[in-house]
Motif scaffolding. Structure first.
Motif, PDB file in Angstrom:
ATOM      1  N   GLY A 672     -25.632   0.190 -27.962  1.00 10.52           N
ATOM      2  CA  GLY A 672     -24.519   0.456 -27.057  1.00 10.52           C
ATOM      3  C   GLY A 672     -23.670  -0.752 -26.741  1.00 10.52           C
ATOM      4  O   GLY A 672     -23.019  -0.807 -25.699  1.00 10.52           O
ATOM      5  N   LEU A 673     -23.664  -1.725 -27.644  1.00  9.18           N
ATOM      6  CA  LEU A 673     -22.916  -2.956 -27.413  1.00  9.18           C
ATOM      7  C   LEU A 673     -21.809  -3.107 -28.465  1.00  9.18           C
ATOM      8  O   LEU A 673     -21.544  -4.199 -28.961  1.00  9.18           O
ATOM      9  CB  LEU A 673     -23.863  -4.156 -27.464  1.00  9.18           C
ATOM     10  N   GLY A 674     -21.169  -1.985 -28.782  1.00 15.72           N
ATOM     11  CA  GLY A 674     -20.131  -1.996 -29.800  1.00 15.72           C
ATOM     12  C   GLY A 674     -18.970  -2.908 -29.495  1.00 15.72           C
ATOM     13  O   GLY A 674     -18.278  -3.382 -30.415  1.00 15.72           O
ATOM     14  N   PRO A 706     -31.534  -5.889 -21.308  1.00 23.27           N
ATOM     15  CA  PRO A 706     -32.888  -5.559 -21.785  1.00 23.27           C
ATOM     16  C   PRO A 706     -33.232  -4.081 -21.635  1.00 23.27           C
ATOM     17  O   PRO A 706     -33.842  -3.482 -22.525  1.00 23.27           O
ATOM     18  CB  PRO A 706     -33.787  -6.451 -20.918  1.00 23.27           C
ATOM     19  N   ALA A 707     -32.821  -3.458 -20.515  1.00 23.95           N
ATOM     20  CA  ALA A 707     -33.100  -2.027 -20.310  1.00 23.95           C
ATOM     21  C   ALA A 707     -32.272  -1.179 -21.266  1.00 23.95           C
ATOM     22  O   ALA A 707     -32.745  -0.139 -21.763  1.00 23.95           O
ATOM     23  CB  ALA A 707     -32.824  -1.641 -18.859  1.00 23.95           C
ATOM     24  N   MET A 708     -31.016  -1.590 -21.525  1.00 26.73           N
ATOM     25  CA  MET A 708     -30.182  -0.861 -22.487  1.00 26.73           C
ATOM     26  C   MET A 708     -30.849  -0.845 -23.861  1.00 26.73           C
ATOM     27  O   MET A 708     -30.901   0.198 -24.544  1.00 26.73           O
ATOM     28  CB  MET A 708     -28.808  -1.535 -22.610  1.00 26.73           C
ATOM     29  N   VAL A 709     -31.359  -2.000 -24.263  1.00 29.02           N
ATOM     30  CA  VAL A 709     -32.003  -2.108 -25.579  1.00 29.02           C
ATOM     31  C   VAL A 709     -33.241  -1.220 -25.628  1.00 29.02           C
ATOM     32  O   VAL A 709     -33.433  -0.425 -26.560  1.00 29.02           O
ATOM     33  CB  VAL A 709     -32.371  -3.577 -25.875  1.00 29.02           C
ATOM     34  N   ALA A 710     -34.102  -1.343 -24.607  1.00 26.91           N
ATOM     35  CA  ALA A 710     -35.361  -0.591 -24.598  1.00 26.91           C
ATOM     36  C   ALA A 710     -35.126   0.913 -24.548  1.00 26.91           C
ATOM     37  O   ALA A 710     -35.929   1.697 -25.070  1.00 26.91           O
ATOM     38  CB  ALA A 710     -36.210  -1.033 -23.413  1.00 26.91           C
ATOM     39  N   GLY A 711     -34.012   1.344 -23.948  1.00 28.15           N
ATOM     40  CA  GLY A 711     -33.732   2.767 -23.824  1.00 28.15           C
ATOM     41  C   GLY A 711     -33.030   3.380 -25.010  1.00 28.15           C
ATOM     42  O   GLY A 711     -32.870   4.605 -25.071  1.00 28.15           O
TER      43      GLY A 711
END
Length: 739
Positions: A672-674, A706-711
């Motif tokens: 989600g880091l486009g 970190p939460a964005m990545v893990a999710g």
């Protein structure tokens, strides 16, 4: 007048007769001295005979043989050439002259002499096996074997012929047969050093490292100062990761013979591994001075230029190696690796060179008949993973999460470990497998047989064309379905591999027809486990008052275009700093060279921090000092991208024109880091400048990332593994439905 002439002729005749008598008395003494192992005495007596009678054939012949035994090749050639001029039909003299020429590496001249000897004496076994050795050096191994076979048929107990036959079989990769020839030689002469040495070479080729080491040790017990044996034992130690014993053997070999090519090449390779580039280049050049046709030396010299960032010169050297030996696998692999690093290369070029490996090597490997399997589409499947990286290696960080989260009720997991190196990561991989096979001492044929015996349904390559790969096994097609995944992530070019795990960004639709494999999309081309024990850290920019960029990648990924762009970025942010971290930066030559490249672009040295080798925990901890990571190009980061994101540090990436040049953009997109993906250089700088001017927004992202990545489906390794298993089940359904 006539009486004077007659008198002189009479006197000359008497003198010749006297000299002949003296020579006839001396020569048996020379022969006896030679047979008694006193070569210096034999040589001196031959000199006395020739002082009396310069054209004495037997003295010339014996002198040539003694000189040949003692390595006095100039004298041997002179004496034997004159002997053959005196008696052109003397088969033994011709054979010995051929051996002298062979030792001087004049192989075509040697062949002519040996063939003349055999024409005069067809049953001369020494000339026959000598001709076989010459033909092998001329690149005619099949003819060489035929010559040795003729010698063996004439003299079945001739150990040298069996040994020489084994040596001729090695370049044809007929290693098992070669070992049988060496064993026969040793049964006839248990102290035949060359046969023991050959047995070591065959064992290396068969990956039977323990057998090879035993053979080399035995050979050195027979002849402790055999430089070629020391060099090959060093090569064996090096392959096993025993670098100190390897260097000791190379050094010992070079002390005996400073021009020993295998020792020089081993020293060069080990020096490159340790980032000691200058001595590696010197060793390669010494080999090329004596053998300009050494494809190995050209390849390793190219690797030296790669390490220095001179990719164009490196590519020229790899191409030169392939001109010499078109199927030299190391050079093709080096070329594949290099093109992924070269700016302005694209999918078409990358896949073309992978197909080159198939054309030159893979297509010539005999494919196995299609294995028979139960075509029940829903039964438990056996998945076989093949890798040399079940150890402390970045690739293991990528595939270990999948191994750990497999559904073992639906999938039996078999790991084929192809490296002798083992550590804590090895144990973690082993614990995740249903069956573990130490395959590092299996030849390609033996590993293929083992995979077939294990009834593997889907065989997965975890290396691509990276070091330690077993692609020749995949060329044999031992499993019904074959996949390449994770360890390289750029495709293989093998039509025997059915699928390639990628994602829509790494391999866009328009590039997919270029691949030999069918591309199957996962959430991202790779994943990795979340960081353990990591706590969010404050944004360094808030306390420093300036931006700190981070590049935690191999320095050979720092291309000239990437470094120029980063310098341009730092020029736009005059207070910014950059931290570059890689183990190679402990080497002063490489560290100083990298800093000099920045300085040449106008970036002051004090703005650049170089960090070297550390533990992984220490490595991750350094992200606390980084505001934004800069992804290199055209070879992107993989695990380093994940680590940065998991630590809360966003990565600025640029979309490139090959799979390796799009991996970081794919990972960013998947989590989600486009907005951190740029289409071009200007976009890359714009992203950095935007967030440098918005520290509050960057700090908020740092806390949330970190939460964005893990999710995300890519960052949640259990979800990711389920996607992998969906792929395996789909592949199996397709197989079951095929005729």
């Amino acid at each position: 007048m006539a009486s004077d002439v007659g008198s002189r002729a009479f006197q000359n005749a008497r003198l010749q007769k006297k000299h002949r008598k003296q020579a006839d008395e001396l020569l048996p003494r020379a022969v006896a001295a030679y047979r008694a192992g006193r070569p210096a005495e034999a040589q001196a007596i031959c000199g006395q005979v020739l002082a009396l009678l310069p054209d004495h054939f037997d003295a010339l012949h014996l002198l040539g043989v003694v000189a040949l035994d003692g390595g006095q090749l100039d004298l041997a050639e002179q004496a034997l050439t004159k002997a053959v001029e005196i008696d052109p039909r003397h088969a033994e003299a011709l054979s010995n002259l051929g051996l002298a020429l062979f030792n001087r590496k004049r192989f075509e001249d040697a062949r002519k002499c040996q063939e003349r000897a055999i024409a005069l004496k067809p049953n001369m076994v020494v000339a026959l096996t000598g001709l076989g050795n010459t033909l092998m050096r001329l690149g005619r191994p099949e003819e060489a074997i035929a010559a040795h076979d003729r010698a063996i048929a004439l003299k079945p107990d001739y150990a040298d012929a069996y040994c020489n036959r084994g040596m001729a079989l090695l370049p044809l990769a007929r290693n098992v047969e070669a070992n049988q020839s060496f064993d026969r030689a040793l049964s006839l002469n248990p102290r035949h050093m060359e046969a023991m040495f050959g047995k070591g070479l065959a064992s290396i080729n068969l990956r039977h490292s323990n057998d090879a080491l035993a053979a080399f040790d035995a050979a050195l017990a027979i002849r402790p100062h055999a430089a070629q044996v020391l060099a090959q034992r060093g090569r064996l130690h090096q392959q096993a990761g025993r670098f100190d014993p390897a260097m000791a053997d190379f050094t010992a070999a070079l002390a005996i013979d400073p021009r020993q090519d295998m020792a020089l090449l081993g020293f060069a390779q080990l020096s490159v591994i340790k980032d000691n580039i200058a001595p590696a280049m010197d060793a390669c050049r010494k080999v090329l001075e004596q053998n300009p046709e050494s494809e190995v030396a050209w390849t390793w010299l190219g690797e030296c230029f790669c390490k220095q960032g001179d990719l164009a010169t490196a590519l020229q050297h790899f191409e030169r190696a392939l001109e010499i030996k078109p199927d030299f696998g190391d050079a093709i692999t080096a070329k594949i690796f290099l093109l992924d690093f070269m700016p302005d290369t694209d999918f078409a070029q990358h896949q073309a060179v992978r197909r080159e490996w198939w054309t030159r090597i893979g297509s010539k490997i005999t494919r196995r008949p299609p294995p028979l399997r139960d075509r029940d589409p829903e039964r438990r499947l056996t998945i076989g993973y093949v890798s040399s990286d079940f150890r402390n290696h970045s690739a293991a960080l990528v595939f270990l999460p999948v191994l750990r989260h497999h559904d073992h009720k639906a999938f039996k997991v078999v790991c084929y470990s192809c490296s002798p190196l083992q550590d804590g990561m090895t144990e973690r991989c082993r614990a995740a497998a249903d069956l573990w096979v130490d395959a590092w001492q299996m030849s390609d044929e033996e590993l293929t047989d083992r995979i077939a015996a294990d009834e593997v349904d889907i065989l997965v390559d975890l290396s691509g064309h990276s070091a330690g790969n077993r692609l020749p096994v995949f060329a044999r097609k031992p499993a019904p379905v074959q996949v390449t995944a994770w360890g390289s992530g750029t495709g293989t070019g093998l039509p025997t591999i059915d699928y390639f795990f990628a994602d829509p960004v790494t391999v866009p639709e328009e590039a997919r027809p270029l691949f030999a494999e069918q591309v199957y999309d996962l959430p991202a081309v790779i994943t990795t486990d979340p960081l353990q024990g990591w706590q969010p850290t404050p944004l360094p920019m808030l306390r420093n008052g300036y931006v700190t960029f981070g590049v935690f990648n191999r320095i050979d990924k720092i291309s000239d275009p990437a470094l120029a762009l980063w310098s341009r970025l730092m020029g736009a942010l005059p207070d910014s700093r950059i931290v570059i971290k890689n183990g190679a930066l402990d080497e002063p030559l490489l560290r100083d060279g990298l800093v000099a490249r920045f300085v040449a672009h106008g970036i002051a040295q004090e703005r650049i921090t170089c960090l070297g080798l550390s533990t992984r925990d220490q490595h991750i901890a350094q992200f606390a000092a980084i505001d934004m990571s800069l992804d290199p190009f055209p070879q992107n980061g993989g695990v380093s991208t994940w680590e940065s994101l998991q630590a809360g540090v966003p990565v600025i990436a640029k979309l490139g024109h090959g799979a390796a040049a799009r991996a970081a953009a794919a990972i960013n997109t998947a989590v989600g880091l486009g907005e951190f993906v740029a289409e071009d250089d200007d976009g890359y700088i714009a992203i950095a400048l935007r967030y440098a001017a918005q520290p509050a927004e960057l700090a908020k992202l740092r806390a949330e990332l970190p939460a964005m990545v893990a999710g995300s489906a890519a960052g949640d390794v259990e979800t990711y593994t389920r996607k992998v298993e969906e792929g395996y089940r789909l592949f199996w359904h397709h197989y079951c439905a095929s005729s």
